[in-house]
Motif scaffolding. Structure first.
Motif, short mmCIF file in Angstrom:
data_model
loop_
_atom_site.label_atom_id
_atom_site.label_comp_id
_atom_site.label_asym_id
_atom_site.label_seq_id
_atom_site.Cartn_x
_atom_site.Cartn_y
_atom_site.Cartn_z
N ILE A 161 27.27 76.62 34.69
CA ILE A 161 27.98 76.67 35.73
C ILE A 161 28.56 75.46 36.37
O ILE A 161 27.68 74.35 36.57
N ARG A 162 29.76 75.04 36.65
CA ARG A 162 30.32 74.04 37.27
C ARG A 162 30.18 73.94 38.90
O ARG A 162 30.85 74.78 39.44
N PHE A 163 29.48 73.08 39.27
CA PHE A 163 29.30 72.78 41.11
C PHE A 163 30.06 71.66 41.53
O PHE A 163 30.01 70.36 40.85
N ASN A 164 31.00 71.84 42.08
CA ASN A 164 31.86 70.84 42.64
C ASN A 164 31.57 70.47 44.16
O ASN A 164 31.72 71.41 44.91
N ILE A 165 30.88 69.45 44.29
CA ILE A 165 30.19 69.26 45.79
C ILE A 165 31.12 68.20 46.67
O ILE A 165 31.41 67.33 46.02
N GLN A 166 31.37 68.68 47.82
CA GLN A 166 32.28 67.92 48.67
C GLN A 166 31.35 67.54 50.00
O GLN A 166 30.63 68.57 50.57
N VAL A 167 31.17 66.38 50.56
CA VAL A 167 30.47 66.08 51.78
C VAL A 167 31.25 65.58 52.94
O VAL A 167 32.20 64.70 52.62
N ALA A 168 31.31 66.23 54.09
CA ALA A 168 31.72 66.41 55.09
C ALA A 168 31.08 65.76 56.45
O ALA A 168 29.91 66.19 56.46
N PRO A 169 31.71 64.95 57.14
CA PRO A 169 30.94 64.77 58.61
C PRO A 169 30.48 66.09 59.26
O PRO A 169 31.15 67.09 59.06
N VAL A 170 29.50 66.05 60.15
CA VAL A 170 28.94 67.27 60.91
C VAL A 170 30.12 67.67 61.88
O VAL A 170 30.29 69.01 61.89
N PRO A 171 30.93 66.61 62.63
CA PRO A 171 31.73 67.31 63.68
C PRO A 171 33.02 67.84 63.12
O PRO A 171 33.82 68.17 63.74
N THR A 172 33.20 67.65 61.69
CA THR A 172 34.43 68.20 60.85
C THR A 172 35.15 69.48 61.41
O THR A 172 34.19 70.39 61.15
N THR A 173 36.27 69.64 61.63
CA THR A 173 36.78 70.74 62.12
C THR A 173 38.07 71.36 61.10
O THR A 173 38.36 72.15 60.90
N ASN A 174 38.53 70.24 60.53
CA ASN A 174 39.55 70.32 59.47
C ASN A 174 38.92 70.22 58.11
O ASN A 174 38.66 68.80 57.65
N PHE A 175 38.58 71.09 57.45
CA PHE A 175 37.93 71.43 55.88
C PHE A 175 39.25 71.48 54.80
O PHE A 175 38.90 71.32 53.61
N THR A 176 40.51 71.15 55.23
CA THR A 176 41.58 71.60 54.36
C THR A 176 41.44 70.54 53.00
O THR A 176 41.67 70.74 51.97
N PRO A 177 41.23 69.05 53.37
CA PRO A 177 41.38 68.08 52.11
C PRO A 177 40.00 68.38 51.34
O PRO A 177 39.98 68.27 50.03
N TYR A 178 39.10 69.16 51.85
CA TYR A 178 37.96 69.25 51.03
C TYR A 178 37.92 70.30 50.03
O TYR A 178 37.70 70.45 48.92
N LEU A 179 38.71 71.48 50.69
CA LEU A 179 38.68 72.67 49.89
C LEU A 179 39.93 72.50 48.82
O LEU A 179 39.66 73.18 47.82
N ARG A 180 40.89 71.55 49.21
CA ARG A 180 41.94 71.37 48.24
C ARG A 180 41.19 70.62 47.01
O ARG A 180 41.61 70.71 45.66
N ALA A 181 40.22 69.68 47.32
CA ALA A 181 39.70 69.07 46.20
C ALA A 181 38.52 69.81 45.29
O ALA A 181 38.45 69.38 44.09
N PHE A 182 38.16 70.98 45.58
CA PHE A 182 37.72 71.92 45.02
C PHE A 182 38.30 72.46 43.69
O PHE A 182 37.80 72.77 42.78
N GLY A 183 39.81 72.66 43.79
CA GLY A 183 40.37 73.12 42.61
C GLY A 183 40.33 74.70 42.63
O GLY A 183 40.02 75.24 43.62
N ASP A 184 40.13 75.13 41.36
CA ASP A 184 40.06 76.63 41.21
C ASP A 184 38.59 76.97 40.99
O ASP A 184 37.85 76.53 40.08
N VAL A 185 38.01 77.45 42.23
CA VAL A 185 36.84 77.94 42.22
C VAL A 185 36.58 79.53 42.42
O VAL A 185 37.24 79.84 43.04
#
Length: 412
Positions: free
Chosen positions: A209-233
């Motif tokens: 199983i491949r786990f792609n982990i992205q770390v975002a600041p706690v107050p973040t409300t725009n997760f679009t860049p992190y979601l795009r970085a996941f690729g096909d999951v």
């Protein structure tokens, strides 16, 4: 100025209404008991991003206080004594406010215990104070592995297990579903980092199983860049980012990502409100409550009659209710000494109606082999009445029960 709430309910609905809002103190001793009321404390978020968790926890505590007081108080040695609930707002991650609240509750209010802790950073700070003061502290969430130490004797988890135990459940779920690619969102604070390291350790046992982990600041409300970085999951895990989990779900849908999302022990009502139609059938979450049990249904009906402004009886409310009931049972059997209460809790198993597992603890205060439930948020009225308010729009459909989770043992 720090704010405190005092609950001394004897049965009036007005007391419960006050318990759910406002910034003024209320309450007082009751003439129904000649003995002085016993004060139980709470430190929980009533404002800030974690308020949806804390307000539910406080409501559950208030419900338990009311039920106990209406039946004549805590009956032990001698005359029954009423309970007072004194609540401090930790403002959702304000460690200074939590520390100040702890000191006020223990030194000025002289509470016999404290419950309601949500944030892991606050759990870490207050657990150290609790061990020093020898006052039992009950965590609702606060799953950071580092909160408990081998010498902890006054700190108890009640709903969210240690991060390592939650990570094990996530990996088990991915295995059962045959998932091979997982996107994981982490908040950059104590809980998120603890969950991240625990998941990385658990993932070593499943190299397929491949786990792609992205770390975002706690107050973040725009997760679009992190979601795009996941690729096909095939699965998104928001467990490590509680404040953003429902936003992750909504924004993933806007990007056309169809993968289901695992939450962060988040209130179902919060997710349904924030994500709307995108949540149904895609959002699933771990819970310490057994929504299909007779005990949960009965308690949910009483809770929703008392707090009709709430749409659902969340597990934070259940944990708050359990905290007060546990302490009341301890007082009935061993008196009001905080040290005696802690010792009683350690040697006792509690079967709280609505819980998915018996509440019992290791010597260091970790949940001993809890079995958490995993449910999908489902559109429409529940199959049985009473789980929601008068106009139900969703219900949690249980799809997975974890195996009993071995308790996390902190390193010596």
């Amino acid at each position: 100025m720090k704010r405190f709430w005092l609950v001394t309910a004897v049965g009036a609905l007005a007391a419960f209404t006050a318990a759910m809002g406002g910034s003024t103190a209320y309450g007082g001793s009751s003439s129904e008991s000649a003995a002085a009321p016993i004060k139980v404390g709470a430190i929980t978020p009533l404002t800030g991003p974690f308020a949806p968790w804390g307000l539910q926890a406080r409501a559950g505590m208030a419900l338990a206080v009311n039920e106990i007081n209406r039946s004549g108080g805590v009956k032990g040695r001698g005359q029954g004594r009423l309970l007072n609930l004194v609540v401090a707002d930790d403002q959702s991650r304000n460690t200074s406010a939590a520390i100040d609240g702890f000191r006020r509750l223990t030194q000025q209010e002289r509470v016999v215990s404290i419950g309601g802790i949500i944030d892991s950073g606050i759990g870490l700070a207050t657990s150290r104070l609790a061990e020093e003061a020898r006052v039992p502290l009950f965590l609702v969430k606060s799953g950071n592995n580092d909160i408990l130490t081998p010498s902890s004797r006054f700190t108890f988890r009640t709903c969210l297990p240690a991060a390592s135990m939650v990570a094990t459940s996530v990996v088990e779920l991915a295995q059962r579903r045959g998932i091979r690619s997982v996107g994981v969102m982490i908040a950059d604070y104590a809980w998120g980092q603890s969950f991240k390291s625990s998941l990385e350790d658990a993932a070593k046992a499943v190299p397929n199983i491949r786990f792609n982990i992205q770390v975002a600041p706690v107050p973040t409300t725009n997760f679009t860049p992190y979601l795009r970085a996941f690729g096909d999951v095939s699965l998104l895990v928001g467990t490590g980012h509680p404040p953003g989990a429902s936003l992750i779900l909504a924004q993933a849908g806007q990007l056309g990502i169809k993968a289901p999302v695992i939450g962060a022990y988040s209130p179902y009502s919060l997710t349904a409100r924030n994500a709307g139609a995108a949540a149904y059938g895609r959002w699933s979450d771990f819970k310490c409550m057994a929504t299909g049990s007779r005990g949960y249904k009965a308690l949910a009906k009483r809770y929703l009659r008392t707090f009709p402004q709430n749409e659902f009886f969340e597990d934070d409310a259940l944990a708050g209710y359990a905290y007060v009931k546990i302490v009341a049972q301890a007082i009935q059997n061993v008196g009001t000494s905080p040290q005696a209460i802690a010792a009683y809790v350690h040697r006792t198993t509690f079967n709280i109606p609505g819980y998915a597992f018996p509440l019992r603890w290791t010597a260091w205060g970790e949940l001993d082999r809890p079995t958490v439930q995993f449910a999908v948020l489902t559109r429409g009225a529940p199959p049985e009445a009473g789980l929601n308010t008068a106009s139900p729009t969703f219900w949690p459909r249980v799809v997975f029960k974890s195996r009993p989770l071995p308790p996390y043992r902190p390193p010596s």
